[in-house]
Structure formats: structure tokens, C-alpha cells
Design a protein around this motif. Structure first.
Motif, PDB file in Angstrom:
ATOM      1  N   LYS A 273      13.609  -3.364  15.130  1.00  0.00           N
ATOM      2  CA  LYS A 273      12.500  -2.489  14.988  1.00  0.00           C
ATOM      3  C   LYS A 273      12.112  -2.154  16.645  1.00  0.00           C
ATOM      4  O   LYS A 273      11.148  -1.670  16.933  1.00  0.00           O
ATOM      5  CB  LYS A 273      11.368  -2.824  14.288  1.00  0.00           C
ATOM      6  CG  LYS A 273      11.616  -3.272  12.958  1.00  0.00           C
ATOM      7  CD  LYS A 273      11.826  -1.713  12.112  1.00  0.00           C
ATOM      8  CE  LYS A 273      12.250  -1.989  10.543  1.00  0.00           C
ATOM      9  NZ  LYS A 273      12.700  -0.791  10.036  1.00  0.00           N
ATOM     10  N   LEU A 274      13.045  -2.485  17.550  1.00  0.00           N
ATOM     11  CA  LEU A 274      12.717  -2.376  18.969  1.00  0.00           C
ATOM     12  C   LEU A 274      12.998  -0.831  19.285  1.00  0.00           C
ATOM     13  O   LEU A 274      13.697  -0.219  18.572  1.00  0.00           O
ATOM     14  CB  LEU A 274      13.792  -3.194  19.935  1.00  0.00           C
ATOM     15  CG  LEU A 274      13.474  -4.631  19.802  1.00  0.00           C
ATOM     16  CD1 LEU A 274      14.645  -5.332  20.611  1.00  0.00           C
ATOM     17  CD2 LEU A 274      11.880  -5.200  20.121  1.00  0.00           C
ATOM     18  N   ASN A 275      12.323  -0.608  20.611  1.00  0.00           N
ATOM     19  CA  ASN A 275      12.487   0.831  20.882  1.00  0.00           C
ATOM     20  C   ASN A 275      13.847   0.897  21.739  1.00  0.00           C
ATOM     21  O   ASN A 275      13.958   1.179  22.701  1.00  0.00           O
ATOM     22  CB  ASN A 275      11.435   1.255  21.769  1.00  0.00           C
ATOM     23  CG  ASN A 275      11.164   2.630  22.165  1.00  0.00           C
ATOM     24  OD1 ASN A 275      11.802   3.433  21.337  1.00  0.00           O
ATOM     25  ND2 ASN A 275      10.726   2.831  23.308  1.00  0.00           N
ATOM     26  N   SER A 276      14.986   0.691  20.956  1.00  0.00           N
ATOM     27  CA  SER A 276      16.327   0.628  21.603  1.00  0.00           C
ATOM     28  C   SER A 276      17.287   1.061  20.501  1.00  0.00           C
ATOM     29  O   SER A 276      17.195   0.441  19.162  1.00  0.00           O
ATOM     30  CB  SER A 276      16.726  -0.698  22.130  1.00  0.00           C
ATOM     31  OG  SER A 276      17.956  -0.486  22.642  1.00  0.00           O
ATOM     32  N   GLN A 277      18.316   2.117  20.734  1.00  0.00           N
ATOM     33  CA  GLN A 277      19.173   2.344  19.835  1.00  0.00           C
ATOM     34  C   GLN A 277      20.378   1.268  19.973  1.00  0.00           C
ATOM     35  O   GLN A 277      21.300   1.653  19.132  1.00  0.00           O
ATOM     36  CB  GLN A 277      19.536   3.777  20.099  1.00  0.00           C
ATOM     37  CG  GLN A 277      18.607   4.844  20.021  1.00  0.00           C
ATOM     38  CD  GLN A 277      18.946   6.201  19.992  1.00  0.00           C
ATOM     39  OE1 GLN A 277      20.030   6.512  20.725  1.00  0.00           O
ATOM     40  NE2 GLN A 277      18.163   7.131  19.884  1.00  0.00           N
ATOM     41  N   LEU A 278      20.398   0.391  20.819  1.00  0.00           N
ATOM     42  CA  LEU A 278      21.458  -0.377  20.947  1.00  0.00           C
ATOM     43  C   LEU A 278      21.287  -1.836  20.803  1.00  0.00           C
ATOM     44  O   LEU A 278      19.750  -2.302  20.790  1.00  0.00           O
ATOM     45  CB  LEU A 278      22.374  -0.096  22.262  1.00  0.00           C
ATOM     46  CG  LEU A 278      22.673   1.130  22.489  1.00  0.00           C
ATOM     47  CD1 LEU A 278      23.273   1.277  24.204  1.00  0.00           C
ATOM     48  CD2 LEU A 278      23.933   1.539  21.895  1.00  0.00           C
ATOM     49  N   GLU A 279      22.124  -2.818  20.650  1.00  0.00           N
ATOM     50  CA  GLU A 279      21.774  -4.142  20.603  1.00  0.00           C
ATOM     51  C   GLU A 279      23.231  -4.995  21.132  1.00  0.00           C
ATOM     52  O   GLU A 279      24.323  -4.486  21.316  1.00  0.00           O
ATOM     53  CB  GLU A 279      21.578  -4.630  19.152  1.00  0.00           C
ATOM     54  CG  GLU A 279      22.502  -4.383  18.088  1.00  0.00           C
ATOM     55  CD  GLU A 279      21.917  -4.734  16.727  1.00  0.00           C
ATOM     56  OE1 GLU A 279      20.913  -5.023  16.604  1.00  0.00           O
ATOM     57  OE2 GLU A 279      22.907  -4.997  15.890  1.00  0.00           O
ATOM     58  N   ILE A 280      22.818  -6.048  21.559  1.00  0.00           N
ATOM     59  CA  ILE A 280      23.946  -7.044  22.400  1.00  0.00           C
ATOM     60  C   ILE A 280      24.435  -8.063  21.364  1.00  0.00           C
ATOM     61  O   ILE A 280      23.661  -8.595  20.708  1.00  0.00           O
ATOM     62  CB  ILE A 280      23.699  -7.171  23.744  1.00  0.00           C
ATOM     63  CG1 ILE A 280      23.279  -6.196  24.551  1.00  0.00           C
ATOM     64  CG2 ILE A 280      24.774  -8.381  24.147  1.00  0.00           C
ATOM     65  CD1 ILE A 280      22.863  -6.824  25.757  1.00  0.00           C
ATOM     66  N   THR A 281      25.690  -8.337  21.299  1.00  0.00           N
ATOM     67  CA  THR A 281      26.509  -9.319  20.454  1.00  0.00           C
ATOM     68  C   THR A 281      27.029 -10.302  21.597  1.00  0.00           C
ATOM     69  O   THR A 281      27.745  -9.747  22.316  1.00  0.00           O
ATOM     70  CB  THR A 281      27.333  -9.031  19.321  1.00  0.00           C
ATOM     71  OG1 THR A 281      26.758  -8.284  18.446  1.00  0.00           O
ATOM     72  CG2 THR A 281      27.769 -10.455  18.615  1.00  0.00           C
ATOM     73  N   LEU A 282      26.554 -11.449  21.646  1.00  0.00           N
ATOM     74  CA  LEU A 282      27.416 -12.455  22.471  1.00  0.00           C
ATOM     75  C   LEU A 282      28.668 -13.067  21.916  1.00  0.00           C
ATOM     76  O   LEU A 282      28.510 -13.263  20.782  1.00  0.00           O
ATOM     77  CB  LEU A 282      26.542 -13.550  23.128  1.00  0.00           C
ATOM     78  CG  LEU A 282      25.257 -13.275  23.739  1.00  0.00           C
ATOM     79  CD1 LEU A 282      24.304 -14.431  24.009  1.00  0.00           C
ATOM     80  CD2 LEU A 282      25.469 -12.184  24.946  1.00  0.00           C
TER      81      LEU A 282
END
Length: 308
Positions: A118-127
Motif C-alpha cells: 500500500k505504499l505510494n510507490s509502483q515498484l518494489e525491491i527484492t534482495l
């Protein structure tokens, strides 16, 4: 080595997280979070951890494992969620702390799953096992962190269970009372009322250990005539005799944080004239309840006391 993913040695994990900064990244190639994209291979970001999710076990038809996520925000106010799995999740869970600053690079960027993120971001990171997560020293920390907060006045138009970030001046802290659940168990509840720069006021329900610990802390601070600022991240909008906010296991509380909004609220709280929680004579919460100034209540009582 499993059939669906390569094994991760302890040496490679340690190398990825503890390699000296001179060999991993420099401040010159650090970019803002908002410039990340799924087609970019080389990138480095720096930000402050605002929320740390509990590590959880998962199970699929092919394997069992663990997953852990944390959210970061940079000096531009851009935020993103970072997720890691299995041995990498176990490694970083005890190394990542809320409020600390980190330099992150060599992860994969993909589109965020709006169902869970639900963050105001269209992307996310996978480590991965080659990703770098370096704790910043005091000199390397982000000078000013800005995070978007929803004005309390806008909460009354949101649907229940909407996730929000809010910040406000603490006006009232209730007693810690026992609540009996339908399943027969018992928990603790504490109601905290806050007011923000929009002039609106809302009640926050603290539950369980947070009610006992943070509720008591807030009550003691308020009793000592302190100006207390409370910020909530990932709180849930609810309804019970009017709009309110509930905290859950994934909600993060910040008492007297260093956000710019907190400084404005602190200055406002020290001036009793500016601390009034009303911007109009009446504020309509819903069809049943209306909050009014004391003078308005006195006037109405003299005309129709049965309506008060």
C-alpha cells in the motif's frame, strides 16, 4: 542445491553485507528512489527504514521458506518496499532497524503488488545473495526525511481498513481498560486523541501490548505537561460510533519523531491559542455526532437542553 533456486553460502551473504564501502558504492552514484525502474541493472539508493515487517514462514507446492520486508524513504520523500526470502531474510532481519539509514544496491526492481503493498510507490525491491545493504554512519545519514502523512480531515471520507500514515498533537490519553473478545480471550485497549495541522481531531485505538506500553508512556508524558507528537505508519481506518483509527501488529508508532511536520506541531502545541482543535464553530463527523466549541454548546443548552 535445490531444483528451483541456487544455494546461498554463509560466506557470500557475509561478503554482500559487510564489504567495505570503498569497494561497494560511493556517494556519487547514489540516486533517488523515484528514478528506479525495472530495466535498470546498476543502481544505489540511500534511505531511512520507516517500517520493519515481522519475518514470516510461507509454504508453496514446491518449497517452504521465510520472507521479510522493510520500507525505506529517502530525502526526497520517495518510499519503496524491500523484500528478501529464506536465508537472506534471516540474515537481514536482525541487521535492519527502524529509524536507521542504509545504502542498498544490487537488488532486482519489479512492479509492486498493489494487493499487499500500500505504499505510494509502483515498484518494489527484492534482495538476492549479491545485494548490498550497508548501514550508514552518522555522517552518511539522510539529512532530512519527509514522509507523506494523510491529514486527519481526509480520513472521514476513506473506507474502513484503508491504510494511512498520520501525525498529530496528542490531546488526550485514556485509561488502559480490559476488553473481552468474542472468542473469550482478553486484551487491553487505550484511546488516544490527536489533532493535526488541518484542525481535525480523531481517536486512535491502541491494543494489546502497545496499549500497555505506549499508552502508559503517552499518558505519563501528557501528565507532565509535555508537548507530545504521535505519528502512525500503516494504521487502519475504522468505524465505531464515528470514524477512528486502529493500530495493528504491522503499525509503527513514533513518539516525538524528527519529521518536519512534528516540529510544526510542537511549536503549535506550545502556544495554547494555536493548540485549539477547531477550525470552525462545528465540525460534522457523521450524521449522528457533531463536535462543537464549548460556547456553542452553552448557547444550544439555553435553547434546547434536550438536544445536547
Amino acid at each position: 542445491m535445490s531444483e528451483d533456486r541456487p544455494s546461498t553460502s554463509k560466506w557470500s551473504l557475509q561478503f554482500a553485507t559487510e564489504l567495505p564501502s570503498s569497494q561497494t558504492t560511493t556517494s556519487e552514484n547514489i540516486g533517488p528512489i523515484k528514478t528506479l525502474n525495472p530495466y535498470q541493472n546498476k543502481w544505489t539508493i540511500k534511505g531511512k527504514v520507516t517500517h520493519k515487517w515481522p519475518i514470516k514462514a510461507y509454504s508453496t507446492t514446491t518449497k517452504n521458506g521465510h520472507v521479510f520486508s522493510f520500507d525505506i524513504v529517502d530525502c526526497d520523500g520517495s518510499e519503496i518496499r524491500t523484500t528478501c526470502f529464506d536465508e537472506i531474510a534471516k540474515l537481514h532481519y536482525n541487521r535492519v532497524d527502524i529509524g536507521s539509514h542504509y545504502i542498498i544496491s544490487k537488488g532486482s526492481v519489479k512492479e509492486a503488488n498493489a494487493r499487499y503493498n500500500k505504499l505510494n510507490s509502483q515498484l518494489e525491491i527484492t534482495l538476492s545473495d549479491t545485494s548490498i545493504v550497508k548501514h550508514c554512519t552518522n555522517e552518511e545519514q539522510v539529512d532530512q526525511q519527509t514522509a507523506p502523512f494523510t491529514p486527519i480531515g481526509e480520513l472521514f471520507q476513506l473506507t474502513n481498513n484503508t491504510l494511512v500514515d498520520i501525525i498529530g498533537l496528542v490531546l488526550y490519553v485514556g485509561d488502559i481498560i480490559p476488553i473481552h473478545r468474542k472468542d473469550g480471550s482478553e486484551t487491553q485497549k487505550c484511546v488516544v486523541q490527536i489533532n493535526d495541522l488541518s484542525g481535525s481531531t480523531i481517536d486512535i485505538n491502541l491494543w494489546g501490548p502497545i496499549a500497555e506500553q505506549n499508552g502508559l508512556e503517552l499518558k505519563n508524558m501528557l501528565t507532565n505537561d509535555s508537548v507530545v507528537i504521535l505519528a502512525l505508519r500503516n494504521a487502519h481506518v475504522g468505524y465505531f460510533n464515528g470514524k477512528l483509527v486502529n493500530i495493528t501488529a504491522t503499525t509503527t508508532l513514533h513518539i516525538n519523531p524528527s519529521f518536519p511536520e512534528a516540529k510544526l506541531l510542537t511549536s503549535r502545541g506550545r502556544d495554547p491559542l494555536l493548540a485549539l482543535p477547531f477550525v470552525a464553530e462545528t465540525i460534522h463527523i457523521d450524521d449522528k455526532y457533531t463536535r462543537m466549541t464549548i460556547s456553542s454548546i452553552r448557547e444550544r443548552m439555553s435553547i434546547k437542553p434536550e438536544t445536547i
